[in-house]
Design an enzyme around this catalytic site. Structure first.
Site, PDB file in Angstrom:
ATOM      1  N   HIS A 296       1.210  -1.188  -0.574  1.00  0.00           N
ATOM      2  CA  HIS A 296       0.376   0.093  -0.391  1.00  0.00           C
ATOM      3  C   HIS A 296       0.893   1.688  -0.461  1.00  0.00           C
ATOM      4  CE1 HIS A 296      -3.983  -1.351   0.460  1.00  0.00           C
ATOM      5  NE2 HIS A 296      -3.187  -2.034   1.055  1.00  0.00           N
ATOM      6  N   ASP A 356      -0.596  -4.743   5.950  1.00  0.00           N
ATOM      7  CA  ASP A 356      -1.605  -5.565   5.628  1.00  0.00           C
ATOM      8  C   ASP A 356      -1.240  -6.068   4.047  1.00  0.00           C
ATOM      9  OD1 ASP A 356      -4.216  -3.976   3.954  1.00  0.00           O
ATOM     10  OD2 ASP A 356      -2.567  -3.911   5.106  1.00  0.00           O
ATOM     11  N   GLU A 357      -1.611  -7.080   3.603  1.00  0.00           N
ATOM     12  CA  GLU A 357      -2.290  -7.299   1.927  1.00  0.00           C
ATOM     13  C   GLU A 357      -0.719  -6.309   1.142  1.00  0.00           C
ATOM     14  OE1 GLU A 357      -6.674  -6.861   0.932  1.00  0.00           O
ATOM     15  OE2 GLU A 357      -5.468  -4.675   1.419  1.00  0.00           O
ATOM     16  N   VAL A 358       0.321  -7.250   1.737  1.00  0.00           N
ATOM     17  CA  VAL A 358       1.574  -7.840   0.700  1.00  0.00           C
ATOM     18  C   VAL A 358       1.552  -8.334  -0.604  1.00  0.00           C
ATOM     19  CG1 VAL A 358       4.399  -7.412   0.922  1.00  0.00           C
ATOM     20  CG2 VAL A 358       2.742  -6.742   2.665  1.00  0.00           C
ATOM     21  N   GLU A 409      -2.525  -9.319   9.131  1.00  0.00           N
ATOM     22  CA  GLU A 409      -1.509 -10.382   8.341  1.00  0.00           C
ATOM     23  C   GLU A 409       0.176 -10.605   9.521  1.00  0.00           C
ATOM     24  OE1 GLU A 409      -3.458  -7.914   7.116  1.00  0.00           O
ATOM     25  OE2 GLU A 409      -3.313  -8.819   5.037  1.00  0.00           O
TER      26      GLU A 409
END
Lengths: 539, 447
Positions: A296, A356-358, A409
């Site tokens: 992000h 998050d969301e890597v 995460e």
């Protein structure tokens, strides 16, 4: 005491108004008082019961039929005798003015038109005295996770008394008091005699705003802080930057917003940030900023060369970039300096570090990164690389004496967290299981998974947010204590100042009550009645 | 030099040429909205057959004017020939589920004009409230409005809306939906609604309009006499949807009537009996009518120029309905896939945009009977606090589908233009919500 008073109130009502049946209302929340049966068979005389618009519902409310009048020109909000806070407590002074305005608003302080003494019906309530009991009231401090928000409110003639340990409780009590004042059909301001004992069920009750997917002008953020205060929310989780834009104007790294903001006017200057923090503080709201890395972060790369990982295809750089580059020292030098600034700009004890969301694909494509993985013995497990990075950031932020909040995460990928790290559970799939895992491992958790308010749908979806029971996960008493609260998230992909307020409110109010009120406050019909009234009041 | 911009003398005039007079009239279903726009060095000309076409052309012209990075206004040399694909391009607002203040209606009319919508379908009364102040039956709003002092539309308000719309080439079609959706009519018109029964006794609850008493038809005649005068458009929308038969079934007098007439247990026949008489009343007042699809589905005898409003959406069944309606020779209006009140997460404007109203089996003559469609913003969850962002720019997807050529379907291109257009709306002071991430150049005037 309660039972006797209740009966006395009933008898009083019967004696004074024989033709009309009135009820005292007993609402119980936490097991602080013994359970009493609801008086049966009494019908309501007036159109509205005094608690008809309380939101969120206090832990313990008792109202009586006797009403008191308030005259805007004479009624005062004052510091009571024995209070550790006085006129030099700016926070309370500000709150007194604010709540006077909310209650009487358009009724200017009338200097003419006094009703003749003998024509007045109900007795007059002249003051609300606010008494802060702790030695240090907290007037000039910032609210914290451990702050006391409890208060005790007694409304009786001639003077109402609001007692709280710290100023934060007084703010909550003032909001409740303002919800008790109502107008009759002549426009007179009335309040029922009542006694309220209240404190929040959960200490962390937040709203997440996203100012990266769309810039939110200051006015929008401030209006939202007002709305949060009406609903007793106490945390603004400011997801301030992300892939799409970097509106935060950094002092050490001005290029970040120079190059990363949508445009030069769509930024938050240091003065803007200070304004938000202070506006929030005056409402007992903590501001927890989130600088989400290593994913992000597309917008960071515009103003900070060599921060993001260059992606490769067939051995050549493609020109596009991925997450923050975890293998270069320059990354950690930058982060150390950047988070030094953040630690001093934002006074809250906690900073949210994201995580998050890597997306690993860019790392996987980069030859240097692959080399590093080999050297470190991570094999092909890029979660280990992510953890390596996050570990370093956590250590950096720790060294500035800040606590950390992270998305789930970071826990799931087995990063070594500090004992007081707060894990935010956001993935909707089987979140109860995740809560068990997080608290089972001894970490505090904040719940957001069922409260993604950006997921709009047709109809009264507030009901499903209201019906969530956060402690409905397998775990010991000790574990359940580690769930410190939750956050309603309004991600910004489809939200900006044109639609934020109606999209967030009153749906977030449902979350607000779930986090404040007792676990047995679950009746949807009653909630609907109170929430519609509360909504009109917010308007 | 060849690459220099040719900054000629700034254009000073847009000449507007209208060939048919009609400034003081009202737009109709048959109005011609075509126009030609020609912008070239030294002359800018907008020519149209009617003033309505000129209005459409002016809007287009305003969308062609740009500003460069120095702030200079410019316009490219342009040739445009334009006309709408469908003549009826409407928007429904519901002012019964929530009252909408006048300014909200007027703002909506403005934005409709920006989108070339030309029909304002005013679903003015329904079950929850009756805000329409009737001069013949003042008790209707006195008893039926949410608040008779504040939540009403006075005769003056209604005139304001009609004229404001006219000046933008927008027809106002009022809907007084009966016999169902009429609970709010009851308090101000005792004896109008059917008393429901619980066994042998009235339950105190009321149902649809009572179709078996003469007083009903006397009332309707007088009411629609007024409505026909107040609203100048040729068409009135008479509703006729979702009639719940349970109350009629419970009422002994009605059951007796059913027996008398030989309707048996088929209450659709009773509904048709009512609608027939209503349609005759309205016809005799010199008005045409639009009705919801149930009226057609239930085999009511309709005038040949009736327009059937198709609204039921169940897995593309609406296309079958469009085929049936047009095969029977009636004109059709499509709303089923355009219920904008049904919000969901993400870019739902795309679904609305992809609709193809003529995607059904039928002859060209049949397809010619599709006069257009309407985007509907029902009011159960909508009032002035959220109307504008919920309506726009999503409504724009429907607007283009109804105006532009059938072949204009590319979603990526539409996205690019709609994003621009949304920023334009913001610039014009309209709180249109974002389509996706991003920003507009002229978003805010300060903090």
């Amino acid at each position: 005491m309660g039972r006797a008073m209740g009966l006395a109130g009933l008898l009083l009502g019967l004696v004074v108004v024989p033709a009309v049946l009135v009820t005292t209302s007993l609402r119980h929340g936490a097991p602080r008082t013994e359970a009493e049966p609801e008086p049966s068979g009494w019908e309501l005389a007036a159109d509205a019961v005094p608690e008809d618009s309380l939101w969120p519902l206090p832990q313990w409310v008792r109202t009586y039929p006797r009403q008191l009048q308030l005259a805007p020109s004479r009624f005062q909000l004052v510091h009571g005798a024995g209070s550790s806070a006085g006129p030099d407590c700016g926070l309370l002074q500000d709150a007194f003015r604010r709540y006077y305005e909310y209650m009487f608003g358009h009724s200017r302080r009338r200097t003419r038109g006094r009703r003749p003494l003998d024509a007045r019906g109900e007795p007059e309530l002249f003051q609300l005295q606010v008494v802060i009991e702790a030695g240090d009231p907290g007037c000039d401090r910032h609210p914290q996770l451990t702050s006391s928000e409890a208060y005790h409110l007694t409304v009786t003639e001639p003077v109402a008394v609001l007692k709280a340990s710290e100023v934060w409780g007084a703010l909550r009590g003032l909001e409740t008091f303002s919800q008790l004042v109502h107008e009759d059909d002549y426009g007179s301001f009335l309040i029922n005699e009542s006694e309220i004992n209240d404190l929040p069920r959960f200490a962390h009750r937040g709203v997440l705003l996203d100012t990266s997917r769309h810039y939110l002008p200051l006015k929008s953020i401030l209006t939202n802080l007002d709305a949060m205060a009406f609903n007793k929310f106490n945390v603004l989780h400011w997801h301030i930057v992300d892939d799409q834009s970097f509106p935060y104007q950094s002092i050490y790294f001005p290029e970040l917003s120079d190059k990363g903001a949508y445009s030069s006017n769509l930024i938050y200057t240091p003065a803007d940030v200070r304004l938000v923090i202070e506006y929030a503080r005056l409402r007992g709201i903590r501001v927890i900023p989130e600088f989400d890395t290593p994913g992000h972060t597309q917008s960071w790369g515009k103003g900070q060369k060599d921060l993001l990982t260059p992606c490769y295809k067939r051995g050549q750089p493609t020109g596009s970039f991925g997450p923050v580059n975890p293998i270069w020292n320059t990354t950690y030098n930058f982060m150390a300096k950047f988070f030094k600034e953040i630690s001093s700009v934002f006074p809250d004890e906690f900073i949210h570090l994201g995580g998050d969301e890597v997306d690993f694909s860019c790392w996987k494509s980069n030859p240097e990164v692959k080399e590093f993985m080999k050297k470190q013995g991570f094999g092909t497990d890029y979660a280990k690389l992510e953890s390596y990075y996050v570990q370093n950031i956590l250590d950096i932020v720790s060294s500035y004496n800040k606590g950390q909040m992270v998305w789930q995460e970071v826990f799931d990928h087995k990063v070594q967290l500090k004992p007081d790290t707060v894990v935010q559970v956001w993935m909707a799939n089987n979140y109860a299981h995740e809560l068990s895992s997080v608290t089972g491992a001894g970490f505090t958790a904040v719940l957001s998974a069922p409260w993604y308010l950006d997921y709009i749908s047709y109809g009264q979806d507030w009901k499903k947010y209201y019906s969530v029971e956060p402690l409905n996960f397998p775990g010991s008493e000790k574990q359940k204590k580690l769930l410190i609260g939750g956050e309603a998230c309004l991600w910004g992909e489809f939200v900006d100042a044109t639609n934020l307020t109606p999209r967030l409110w009153p749906r977030a109010s449902a979350v607000g009550e779930r986090l404040w009120s007792s676990s047995n406050v679950t009746n949807l019909q009653d909630a609907y009645k109170r929430l519609t009234n509360h909504r009109c009041r917010m308007l | 030099a060849e690459n220099e911009p040719s900054w000629e003398t700034p254009c000073t005039e847009l000449l507007v040429y209208v060939s048919t007079p009609g400034c003081d009239g009202f737009p109709t279903l048959d109005s011609k909205e075509s126009y030609k726009l020609s912008v070239s060095k030294g002359s800018m000309l907008l020519s149209a057959e009617t003033v309505w076409g000129a209005l459409r052309g002016l809007e287009t012209f305003s969308q062609l004017v740009g500003r460069d990075e120095n702030g200079t206004y410019y316009i490219n040399e342009t040739e445009i020939v334009d006309f709408p694909r469908f003549p009826h391009r409407g928007l429904l607002l519901d002012t019964s589920r929530h009252y909408l203040p006048l300014r909200a209606i007027l703002e909506t009319l403005d934005v409709m004009a920006y989108n070339k919508f030309n029909v304002f379908h005013w679903h003015i009364v329904d079950d929850p409230s009756f805000p329409y102040e009737s001069s013949t039956f003042p008790e209707l709003s006195k008893q039926g409005a949410f608040n008779a002092m504040t939540h009403v539309y006075t005769a003056s308000d209604v005139r304001t809306v009609i004229e404001y719309a006219r000046l933008r080439g927008i027809r106002v079609i009022a809907e007084f939906d009966t016999p169902g959706h009429t609970l709010s009519w009851g308090p101000g018109a005792p004896g109008l609604l059917t008393p429901c029964y619980m066994g042998k006794v009235p339950s105190g609850v009321y149902g649809p309009i009572n179709p078996i008493v003469n007083s009903t038809y006397q009332f309707l005649t007088r009411l629609f006499q007024e409505v026909s005068t107040v609203f100048p458009d040729f068409f009135l929308h008479l509703g006729g949807d979702e009639v719940d038969f349970t109350c009629w079934q419970s009422n002994p007098e009605i059951r007796a009537f059913m027996m008398e007439r030989g309707f048996g247990e088929d209450y659709k026949k009773l509904e048709s009996f009512y609608i027939q008489r209503l349609l005759d009343i309205v016809s005799s007042l010199g008005k045409g009518y639009i009705v919801w699809q149930e009226v057609f589905d239930n085999d009511v005898k309709l005038r040949p120029d009736t327009i059937i409003h198709v609204w039921k959406e169940n897995k593309m069944q609406y296309l079958k309905e469009m085929a049936n309606v047009t095969r029977s020779g009636y004109q059709a209006l499509l709303s089923a896939p355009w219920y904008l009140n049904r919000i969901s997460y993400g870019q739902d404007w795309i679904e609305a945009y992809k609709v193809e109203p003529l995607n059904f089996e039928g002859s060209p003559e049949q397809k010619a009977l599709v006069v257009g469609g309407e985007a509907c913003m029902w009011g159960e969850y909508v009032d002035v606090t959220n109307l504008t962002p919920r309506l726009w720019p999503r409504g724009g997807a429907v607007a283009e589908r109804l105006w532009s050529n059938e072949t204009v379907r590319d979603v990526e291109d539409a996205y690019a233009r709609l994003v621009e257009f949304r920023c334009t709306l913001l610039g014009r002071g309209v709180q249109a919500q974002p389509l996706y991430v991003g920003y507009c150049d002229r978003e805010f005037g300060g903090v």
